[in-house]
Design an enzyme around this catalytic site. Structure first.
Site, PDB file in Angstrom:
ATOM      1  CE  LYS A  98     -11.332   2.971  -3.441  1.00 57.01           C
ATOM      2  NZ  LYS A  98     -11.888   1.485  -2.997  1.00 57.01           N
ATOM      3  CE1 TYR A 118      -8.280  -0.021  -5.117  1.00 59.17           C
ATOM      4  CE2 TYR A 118      -9.837   1.002  -6.778  1.00 59.17           C
ATOM      5  CZ  TYR A 118      -9.394  -0.109  -5.117  1.00 59.17           C
ATOM      6  OH  TYR A 118     -10.489   0.004  -5.390  1.00 59.17           O
TER       7      TYR A 118
END
Length: 353
Positions: free
Chosen positions: A112, A144
């Site tokens: 991602k 993230y």
């Protein structure tokens, strides 16, 4: 002297595999989870990383040589994913005493990084495939990135080395995991066989016909240990996949064959598992009772929403491993063998019949 590790998320797919490898390699291992987990050779540590004080109390006396962060908590929005998961990394690294000897901290994120968060998954302008580590962040908020920023800030403050690991979809053993394609497909195949349903590929035409790759949890564990022990891999981000590529039209037939099924012909349309399995909780409970299975709760085994997200992508997704290869990481794992090994473990644990 044996080195000491703290594995954060020891009850999960990646954390469990990492803890097992470290024990095998002679490390002293502490395994942190919200609820203490009993793993061979691992000292359990219970802490909720959302609670800074409780985290400090649980790990404030530890002085690990390496820390492996393999956990996250899914929230209802990306803004909440960022708030909660960044705080968890911050609380963890703030709670550990500043190192008096070299320390390495490894953070597991995923693709991602390149594909965007769940709210904008595979949308907009994406980097070219195969994904390479030098491709920068997308212009979108992503938990993230927030986790990485907490890692980088703590490393600058405390002077430890770090690595970031970006696997593709992980194949491995865990119960109660939020993202578990291998076990989800095993449960789906078991239901199809028991009920006479067609074993229909749930995803997109792009995934059915395009190239893709995956990451075995055991291989990812080896990559984490390699980065911790390899100075040239310090302060770097890495993709990590098995090393082979495949098309789902081939893999689907392989998985069907393992379960004694004939795959349904792909009709070019999506049949999401979340919809297919929406009413299957009581069916699984009855099957588990009849077959003497260890886990009667479907939601603790299957995560249809996550498998749908992966198999529903509108683009081909493959990952470059050249950076790791150049630095000496040469491990390889055929993905079909990774699936089959997981299915054998699930059967041995009486999680599937």
């Amino acid at each position: 002297m044996a080195k000491t590790a703290l594995v954060v998320g020891a009850s999960g797919i990646v954390g469990g595999a990492t803890a097992a490898l470290l024990v095998e390699q002679g490390w002293t291992v502490h395994g942190l989870a919200r609820r203490a987990v009993d793993l061979p050779g691992v000292t359990p540590v219970a802490a909720d990383l959302r609670d800074a004080a409780a985290t400090r109390e649980a790990i404030g006396s530890l002085a690990p040589d390496a820390v492996f962060i393999t956990t996250w908590l899914r929230q209802d929005s990306e803004a909440e994913n960022i708030r909660v998961n960044a705080a968890m990394v911050r609380h963890l690294l703030d709670a550990l005493p500043a190192p008096s000897a070299p320390r390495h901290v490894a953070l597991v994120t995923g693709l991602k990084h390149y594909l965007g968060p769940f709210e904008a998954y595979g949308q907009g302008t994406l980097p070219q495939t195969p994904f390479r580590e030098e491709q920068g962040r997308l212009n979108v908020e992503n938990f993230y990135y927030a986790q990485e920023d907490e890692l980088f800030a703590a490393a600058a403050r405390d002077g430890f080395s770090w690595s970031v690991h970006r696997p593709h979809t992980v194949i491995g053993m865990a119960v109660g995991n939020a993202m578990n394609m291998g076990t989800t497909l095993a449960v789906y195949a078991t239901l199809c066989r028991a009920l006479g349903r067609p074993f229909a590929f749930p995803g997109s035409a792009a995934q059915w016909a395009g190239l893709t790759d995956m990451t075995d949890a055991g291989l990812l564990a080896r990559h984490l240990l390699w980065a911790a022990e390899t100075e040239a891999a310090h302060d770097e981000a890495f993709n990590v996949v098995n090393g082979d590529v495949f098309r789902w039209q081939w893999m689907w037939e392989r998985i069907a064959g393992w379960f004694g099924l004939a795959p349904a012909p792909f009709d070019g349309t999506m049949h999401p598992l979340e919809r297919q399995m929406a009413e299957d909780a009581p069916v699984w409970r009855e099957l588990a009772l009849r077959e003497g299975l260890a886990e009667p709760e479907l939601a603790r085994l299957a995560s249809p929403w996550h498998t749908d997200a992966d198999l529903g992508r509108p683009i081909e997704v493959v990952t470059d491993m050249g950076k790791s290869r150049r630095l000496g990481f040469t491990a390889y794992q055929p993905t079909d063998d990774a699936f089959f090994a997981l299915f054998e473990r699930l059967r041995a644990a009486r999680l599937i019949p």
